[in-house]
Write a protein that holds these residues in place. Sequence first.
Motif, PDB file in Angstrom:
ATOM      1  N   ASN A 180       5.155   3.986   2.000  1.00  0.00           N
ATOM      2  CA  ASN A 180       4.661   2.686   1.561  1.00  0.00           C
ATOM      3  C   ASN A 180       4.853   1.614   2.613  1.00  0.00           C
ATOM      4  O   ASN A 180       5.802   1.644   3.394  1.00  0.00           O
ATOM      5  CB  ASN A 180       5.336   2.267   0.247  1.00  0.00           C
ATOM      6  N   HIS A 189       8.039   7.298  -7.184  1.00  0.00           N
ATOM      7  CA  HIS A 189       7.406   6.001  -7.433  1.00  0.00           C
ATOM      8  C   HIS A 189       8.175   5.166  -8.451  1.00  0.00           C
ATOM      9  O   HIS A 189       8.219   3.928  -8.334  1.00  0.00           O
ATOM     10  CB  HIS A 189       5.952   6.201  -7.851  1.00  0.00           C
ATOM     11  N   CYS A 242      -3.162   9.797  -7.140  1.00  0.00           N
ATOM     12  CA  CYS A 242      -2.945   8.399  -6.764  1.00  0.00           C
ATOM     13  C   CYS A 242      -2.902   7.509  -8.000  1.00  0.00           C
ATOM     14  O   CYS A 242      -2.060   6.612  -8.117  1.00  0.00           O
ATOM     15  CB  CYS A 242      -4.040   7.933  -5.804  1.00  0.00           C
ATOM     16  N   HIS A 288       0.483   8.431  -2.508  1.00  0.00           N
ATOM     17  CA  HIS A 288       0.902   9.153  -3.716  1.00  0.00           C
ATOM     18  C   HIS A 288       2.227   9.874  -3.465  1.00  0.00           C
ATOM     19  O   HIS A 288       2.626  10.120  -2.325  1.00  0.00           O
ATOM     20  CB  HIS A 288      -0.160  10.169  -4.133  1.00  0.00           C
ATOM     21  N   SER A 292      -6.039   2.030  -7.361  1.00  0.00           N
ATOM     22  CA  SER A 292      -5.822   3.320  -6.702  1.00  0.00           C
ATOM     23  C   SER A 292      -7.159   3.935  -6.324  1.00  0.00           C
ATOM     24  O   SER A 292      -8.202   3.563  -6.862  1.00  0.00           O
ATOM     25  CB  SER A 292      -5.039   4.279  -7.611  1.00  0.00           C
ATOM     26  N   TYR A 314       0.880  -1.177   0.000  1.00  0.00           N
ATOM     27  CA  TYR A 314       0.000   0.000   0.000  1.00  0.00           C
ATOM     28  C   TYR A 314       0.909   1.215   0.000  1.00  0.00           C
ATOM     29  O   TYR A 314       1.772   1.361   0.879  1.00  0.00           O
ATOM     30  CB  TYR A 314      -0.918   0.039   1.229  1.00  0.00           C
ATOM     31  N   PHE A 324      -2.786   2.117  -4.019  1.00  0.00           N
ATOM     32  CA  PHE A 324      -2.294   3.492  -3.949  1.00  0.00           C
ATOM     33  C   PHE A 324      -3.369   4.399  -3.365  1.00  0.00           C
ATOM     34  O   PHE A 324      -4.504   4.428  -3.844  1.00  0.00           O
ATOM     35  CB  PHE A 324      -1.864   3.975  -5.335  1.00  0.00           C
ATOM     36  N   SER A 368       0.379   8.084  -9.678  1.00  0.00           N
ATOM     37  CA  SER A 368       1.443   7.410  -8.932  1.00  0.00           C
ATOM     38  C   SER A 368       1.462   5.931  -9.280  1.00  0.00           C
ATOM     39  O   SER A 368       2.525   5.327  -9.491  1.00  0.00           O
ATOM     40  CB  SER A 368       1.235   7.599  -7.429  1.00  0.00           C
ATOM     41  N   MET A 369       0.278   5.328  -9.323  1.00  0.00           N
ATOM     42  CA  MET A 369       0.149   3.922  -9.714  1.00  0.00           C
ATOM     43  C   MET A 369       0.730   3.689 -11.108  1.00  0.00           C
ATOM     44  O   MET A 369       1.473   2.724 -11.339  1.00  0.00           O
ATOM     45  CB  MET A 369      -1.323   3.513  -9.678  1.00  0.00           C
TER      46      MET A 369
END
Length: 425
Positions: A370, A126, A157, A66, A151, A63, A327, A160-161
């Motif tokens: 994370n 990321h 988010c 962002h 996400s 998990y 995310f 970011s993913m």
Amino acid sequence: MKLRLLMTCCFLPLVAVIYSQTIPQEIYDNLNKSASVYYAYPQVDEQYTPAPAGYTPFYISHYGRHGSRYLIADTDYLSVMQVLEKAAAIGFLSEKGQDVYRRLQLVWKDAQGLGGQLTPLGYKQHREIAGRMFHNFPEVFEGNKNISARSTVVIRCALSMTAFCETLKGLNPKLQITYGSGDRYMNYLNYWNEDARNFTSDESSWRESYRKFRKEHICPERLMKLLFTNQAYVEQHINAEELMIGLYWIASDMQNVDLGISFYDIFEGKELFDIWQVFNYSHYVCNGTCPWGKEIVQRTFIPLLENILESAEDAIKDRSAAATLRFGHDGNVMPLTGLLHLEGCYAEETNPEDFYRVWSDFKIVPMAANVQLIFFSKKGSDDILVKFMLNEKEVKVPLESDVVPYYHWADVEKFYRNYIARLLL
């Protein structure tokens, strides 16, 4: 056994004392840490404990928050700039105030229209985390294995993913990645039930204590004298506390952009430490393990923990799964770390003056924070081991294990299932 228990009881208070003594000095030595949840992801240079003989990694449950972003809204910049602009128009800004206003104009030129969006650093974080994950646990990503990536519905988010997964795909084009971002996933990625929303609201009973603490720890008088030449004007036309907080957030976020601009010269170290305490207080109560609302907050995140447990069981049965990637936000990672009982994330304290002594938001949820659970198996054995990492650092959980920092999954799963049952009583 009694000797061991006595030694443990003596050791834990000592750890708490050492922890609390280092926090102020950490902030004075690195003012970026006073940024609370705006602290940029720190450099990672870890040497990991080798897995027990014969065990190799096969699955990762993750998990992530962002990456670095601009302030949450354009108004967070404008509300500060407009105060200084009005004072400048009538000649009430000091020389330092004029200099700060000029710097703010440069910041605004970069941030305009991007409130809440990732900065270039956010993407980079990321990509780098994904790259390290791939290279640290290469066996997980061999061949054409499957990755589930989900996400929240917030664009930063989802982006970011995308940055994370594109990096993995670039390192192994055979990986099969499925993406998802929608209301279907919000009930475990970012869900707050009614009890939790009521507890964290401005009307909640603990907020009276919080407002008093905030008033005692935010002292803007010195800063106002530094920026303005007419203090009568300040008293009549400026909310000094809100202006100081606005400048604090802008100063905090400069580490997340590449402008080479700082505002720390207008703050004293003690001021930053005290302001940080105010927001650390709020995060600890709303998202951490403060006894005032610990179980209320953790109950609302049971679906996330159950998703982690169920996804792991599926991956153990079907070895085609390489990773489950999720995310979300700081307000999701913080409760999760407490729910998982990760080292340094689940202490309990009821005295606001001592909150910082047991729990620090910048240690738990910097930008791109994370949680990773790394699963290991051994050929010819049904035993599954798991290792916990917070921000790519190995952390312990309060379970007996003969292979710490590795834990037998059967023990871990039983612990979390029993904990969920207790929360639901």
